[in-house]
Design an enzyme around this catalytic site. Structure first.
Site, PDB file in Angstrom:
ATOM      1  N   GLY A 108      -3.234   6.482   0.422  1.00  0.00           N
ATOM      2  CA  GLY A 108      -4.351   6.319   1.364  1.00  0.00           C
ATOM      3  C   GLY A 108      -4.076   5.128   2.252  1.00  0.00           C
ATOM      4  O   GLY A 108      -3.092   5.098   2.983  1.00  0.00           O
ATOM      5  N   ALA A 140      -2.477   3.631   6.847  1.00  0.00           N
ATOM      6  CA  ALA A 140      -1.534   4.645   7.351  1.00  0.00           C
ATOM      7  C   ALA A 140      -1.936   6.048   6.905  1.00  0.00           C
ATOM      8  O   ALA A 140      -1.932   6.990   7.708  1.00  0.00           O
ATOM      9  CB  ALA A 140      -0.119   4.322   6.872  1.00  0.00           C
ATOM     10  N   SER A 172      -4.224   6.969  -4.967  1.00  0.00           N
ATOM     11  CA  SER A 172      -4.271   6.428  -6.324  1.00  0.00           C
ATOM     12  C   SER A 172      -5.317   5.328  -6.436  1.00  0.00           C
ATOM     13  O   SER A 172      -5.337   4.404  -5.610  1.00  0.00           O
ATOM     14  CB  SER A 172      -2.910   5.859  -6.723  1.00  0.00           C
ATOM     15  OG  SER A 172      -3.002   5.181  -7.966  1.00  0.00           O
ATOM     16  N   ILE A 196      -2.269  -3.095   1.004  1.00  0.00           N
ATOM     17  CA  ILE A 196      -1.988  -4.430   1.536  1.00  0.00           C
ATOM     18  C   ILE A 196      -3.209  -4.948   2.297  1.00  0.00           C
ATOM     19  O   ILE A 196      -3.692  -6.040   2.071  1.00  0.00           O
ATOM     20  CB  ILE A 196      -0.747  -4.404   2.452  1.00  0.00           C
ATOM     21  CG1 ILE A 196       0.496  -4.016   1.642  1.00  0.00           C
ATOM     22  CG2 ILE A 196      -0.544  -5.744   3.132  1.00  0.00           C
ATOM     23  CD1 ILE A 196       0.931  -5.022   0.626  1.00  0.00           C
ATOM     24  N   LYS A 200      -9.920  -7.847  21.504  1.00  0.00           N
ATOM     25  CA  LYS A 200      -8.700  -8.645  21.633  1.00  0.00           C
ATOM     26  C   LYS A 200      -8.073  -8.401  22.998  1.00  0.00           C
ATOM     27  O   LYS A 200      -7.817  -7.259  23.376  1.00  0.00           O
ATOM     28  CB  LYS A 200      -7.713  -8.265  20.520  1.00  0.00           C
ATOM     29  CG  LYS A 200      -6.373  -8.974  20.619  1.00  0.00           C
ATOM     30  CD  LYS A 200      -5.399  -8.465  19.568  1.00  0.00           C
ATOM     31  CE  LYS A 200      -4.002  -9.028  19.791  1.00  0.00           C
ATOM     32  NZ  LYS A 200      -3.014  -8.469  18.852  1.00  0.00           N
ATOM     33  N   GLU A 229       3.537  -9.539  16.939  1.00  0.00           N
ATOM     34  CA  GLU A 229       2.921  -8.896  18.103  1.00  0.00           C
ATOM     35  C   GLU A 229       1.974  -7.758  17.691  1.00  0.00           C
ATOM     36  O   GLU A 229       1.664  -6.870  18.484  1.00  0.00           O
ATOM     37  CB  GLU A 229       3.991  -8.390  19.064  1.00  0.00           C
ATOM     38  CG  GLU A 229       4.635  -9.501  19.900  1.00  0.00           C
ATOM     39  CD  GLU A 229       3.738 -10.025  21.027  1.00  0.00           C
ATOM     40  OE1 GLU A 229       2.725  -9.368  21.326  1.00  0.00           O
ATOM     41  OE2 GLU A 229       4.054 -11.089  21.584  1.00  0.00           O
ATOM     42  N   ILE A 263       0.000  -1.097  13.212  1.00  0.00           N
ATOM     43  CA  ILE A 263      -0.861   0.074  13.402  1.00  0.00           C
ATOM     44  C   ILE A 263      -0.377   0.893  14.597  1.00  0.00           C
ATOM     45  O   ILE A 263      -0.428   2.131  14.589  1.00  0.00           O
ATOM     46  CB  ILE A 263      -2.334  -0.365  13.540  1.00  0.00           C
ATOM     47  CG1 ILE A 263      -2.860  -0.787  12.150  1.00  0.00           C
ATOM     48  CG2 ILE A 263      -3.200   0.734  14.133  1.00  0.00           C
ATOM     49  CD1 ILE A 263      -4.260  -1.364  12.156  1.00  0.00           C
TER      50      ILE A 263
END
Length: 503
Positions: A14, A17, A41, A47, A80, A344, A348
């Site tokens: 999951g 990504a 899982s 992360i 941003k 940079e 994503i």
């Protein structure tokens, strides 16, 4: 004509990504009858620190038919406009890499060439005076870009998002499940590969076996499918980019929500600061050759403001990419495909770009090798472009005050980057290939910020009338500032448009 279309796709993992893949494919494959399953899982943590994005996030949201306001509220997002680089040229120096355009091209000549002539003639405005995003960031202003207008300033800026990656994955998971994506909560125990080196099935810890025509590996750095089962190999770029660890921590907000990421050069790497509506994300990307985990953690904690919301977490990584990102019936995505340090904010973006290339080269069950090869060539070029742009920040820095920065003075530079820098130093030109992510304006912003000044400009620029050039620069800078100062503050805009709802 015989059809041999895919019937099923299985996404393993999951996280950001995995659920980006599910969301985009559920839109792109609408009406195809292809079944999409995500195996996630409960025992494997994500992360979850990819909190800064680039403007292509807006393309992703549009492709997935996601409402920006709703997504921003759900992910505690702020806007941003670019990245501010502190202490990269030397301690105390600062420059900005803005999104969007800088100035307007004239008669086929890049704006940088016109600006450069004015600099050499001693009649220059600042480079960033011509960037709507830079002036918006300087003055903490923001508004979503209105429909196309005659005012070039309003047509020239773009934006990305700072977002909570865990909340983003949760939002995309809920969206995907509403659209019919099946989610299986389990851990993969075994990957079954056939004699052709195609993945046949997955055996789960629940005792279930899952078969599929195609598999997308979103299992993070370990690459359970692409590496663990298919042994595809990894191209290590540590010799170009020596940072191999990060320490991350979250803190309470202590100041206003600035519409940019801050990247500050440190003794053995750099720290990030990313403001969200409900907290601030902080981290230190460093090289273990020049800094221990304890030293890095100490440096980061001394740099942050506000109360800590979690314990600092060490994240090891190896910069590089898989030797093949698509192999047979397996596509690697996110950290499973490779990793370029987040200087940079391209992680994503690379997930999105990989999915775009995949949809364009979408296979059937014949799995033609030329289709796979064309895809890999495209995504490899994207990785190399971003790699070179990140290396640029290190190799042209003026710092030499620590062992790390002294190494950067003589660091190895790929030929592709060396040629780009040489051409720029000679006459201020950047060779740009259509489809590349970083624009000429982006390259010029970093090089100008690091005080890399070309020897001369394009000779045909001398054909322009000198007074016309001076007036052009003055009017350009005036129009940018005049338009920006009529915009609301970034904090006010968030409060009015997409403030997180209090529970």
């Amino acid at each position: 004509m015989q059809k041999n279309n895919l019937n099923s796709i299985c996404i393993v993992g999951g996280g950001t990504a995995g659920w980006m893949a599910a969301s985009l494919l559920s839109s792109a494959l609408q009406g195809s009858q292809i079944k999409i399953t995500v195996i996630e899982s409960p025992d494997i943590a994500t992360i979850g620190v990819g909190e800064s994005t680039v403007p292509s996030i807006m393309d992703f949201l549009r492709t997935c038919q996601i409402n920006l306001k709703e997504f921003a509220e759900a992910t505690s997002a702020t806007f941003k406009l670019g990245i501010r680089f502190d202490d990269w040229l030397e301690p105390g120096a600062q420059f900005f890499h803005p999104f969007g355009r800088v100035g307007q091209d004239v008669n086929g000549f890049e704006f940088y060439q016109l600006w450069l002539k004015n600099v050499i003639d001693g009649k220059a405005t600042r480079w960033l005076d011509h960037s709507p995003c830079a002036i918006m960031a300087e003055n903490q202003r923001f508004m979503l870009r209105p429909p196309p207008q005659q005012n070039w300033v309003l047509n020239s800026y773009s934006h990305a998002l700072h977002l909570d990656a865990i909340l983003a994955a949760r939002y995309l998971r809920e969206l995907s499940q509403k659209r019919g994506i099946e989610r299986i909560e389990a851990t993969v125990d075994k990957v079954v590969v056939d004699e052709r080196q195609f993945i046949r099935s997955l055996e789960l810890n629940s005792g279930t076996t899952v078969t599929s025509d195609f598999f997308i590996d979103c299992t993070g750095f370990k690459g359970l499918l692409i590496e663990g089962a298919l042994n595809i190999g990894y191209e290590d770029w540590t010799h170009y980019l020596p940072c191999n660890r990060a320490v991350a921590v979250q803190t309470e907000n202590t100041s206003g929500l600035h519409p940019f990421t801050v990247a500050t050069a440190r003794e053995a790497g750099w720290t990030w600061k990313i403001p969200l509506q409900h907290r601030t994300g902080n981290g230190y990307v460093f090289s273990s050759q020049y800094c221990t985990d304890e030293q890095a953690t100490d440096t980061l904690l001394k740099a942050v403001n506000g109360k800590l919301l979690n314990e600092p977490r060490i994240i090891p990584f190896t910069t590089g990419r898989r030797k093949k990102i698509w192999h047979n019936n397996c596509l690697a995505l996110g950290l499973a495909s490779g990793f370029l340090e987040p200087l940079e904010s391209t992680a994503i973006h690379l997930v999105h770009k990989t999915l775009v290339h995949f949809v364009r080269h979408f296979p059937d069950q014949d799995f033609e090798s030329h289709t796979e090869q064309a895809f890999n060539q495209k995504i490899n070029i994207d990785y190399q472009e971003i790699r070179d742009f990140i290396i640029l920040h290190y190799c042209i820095s003026g710092r030499d005050d620590t062992e790390f920065w002294r190494w950067c003075k003589t660091m190895p530079v790929p030929d592709s980057l060396r040629e780009k820098i040489c051409l720029f130093r000679e006459r201020g030109q950047i060779e740009h290939i259509p489809g590349q992510f970083f624009t000429i304006d982006s390259w010029c912003s970093i090089l100008e910020g690091m005080k890399v000044r070309p020897k001369k400009y394009h000779p045909l620029v001398d054909a322009f009338d000198e007074q016309y050039m001076v007036t052009l620069m003055q009017e350009s800078a005036h129009n940018v500032r005049d338009t920006v100062m009529k915009m609301p503050s970034h904090s006010d805009y968030i409060q009015q448009y997409c403030a997180v709802k209090k529970s």
